[in-house]
Design a protein around this motif. Structure first.
Motif: not given
Length: 202
Positions: A184-195
């Motif tokens: 839940x945390x890791x998704x939000x990080x990844x979604x905010x810094x790349x695609x």
């Protein structure tokens, strides 16, 4: 060597959730490989991760990355007790599906299939969403992961009762909570810094 970040319109975005391997392109410049030091390698824990732009981006703060990586590996690879690896990956898949993180869902759904051999069931979760019903045990893990992901504070007695009824012991329940919460945390990080992107050969 710096990462080559595609210009707008060059990246081919995935059109669906998939178990296929995807690329991931950062919006922030990762640490160039030639600048990676032994301190960075220690933070990566697994030296092969230096090839991944996501981990090289996180390596810009190596001390935080080291703690993040140790937590990640312990949650998913320390299988001396608790949930089987496949069901830890299932929890990560469910969280990623809820959050819309196509890249994380692709990685962890593929691991769920690899560890369980249940490719069709895993694909149903990707195609139909987390409301898909599979069996009592998987449904309980999915439902608990969804509750933790959507509103962590709403996770409670109903989800714990479902996990208990599905036969999970206390350590298995803890593993399900940790796997879903971490992603839940890791998704939000990844979604905010790349695609994510579809590899050119796909």
């Amino acid at each position: 060597m710096s990462a080559v970040i595609p210009a707008p319109g060059e990246l081919v975005a995935p059109t669906r959730f998939t178990q296929d391997t995807l690329d991931w392109v950062p919006w922030v410049e990762p640490l160039p490989i030639e600048e990676v030091t032994e301190h960075h390698y220690e933070a990566l824990v697994q030296r092969s991760r230096v090839k991944n732009p996501y981990f090289r981006l996180l390596a810009r703060d190596p001390d935080i990355l080291r703690e993040r990586t140790k937590a990640d590996l312990d949650i998913f690879l320390n299988t001396d007790a608790g949930l089987p690896r496949a069901e830890r990956e299932l929890a990560a898949t469910a969280a990623s599906r809820v959050n819309g993180c196509v890249y994380c869902a692709s990685v962890h759904s593929a691991f769920t299939t690899q560890q369980s051999g249940r490719r069709e069931d895993v694909q149903r979760i990707l195609d139909e969403g987390v409301s898909a019903r599979i069996d009592q045990r998987w449904d309980a893990i999915i439902d608990a992961s969804v509750a933790l992901t959507q509103t962590p504070s709403a996770f409670g007695a109903a989800e714990l009762a479902g996990l208990d009824a599905a036969g999970l012991d206390d350590l298995e329940v803890l593993d399900a909570i940790l796997a879903a919460s971490f992603f839940n945390w890791a998704n939000r990080l990844m979604l905010s810094i790349g695609e994510p992107g579809v590899p050119p050969s796909a």
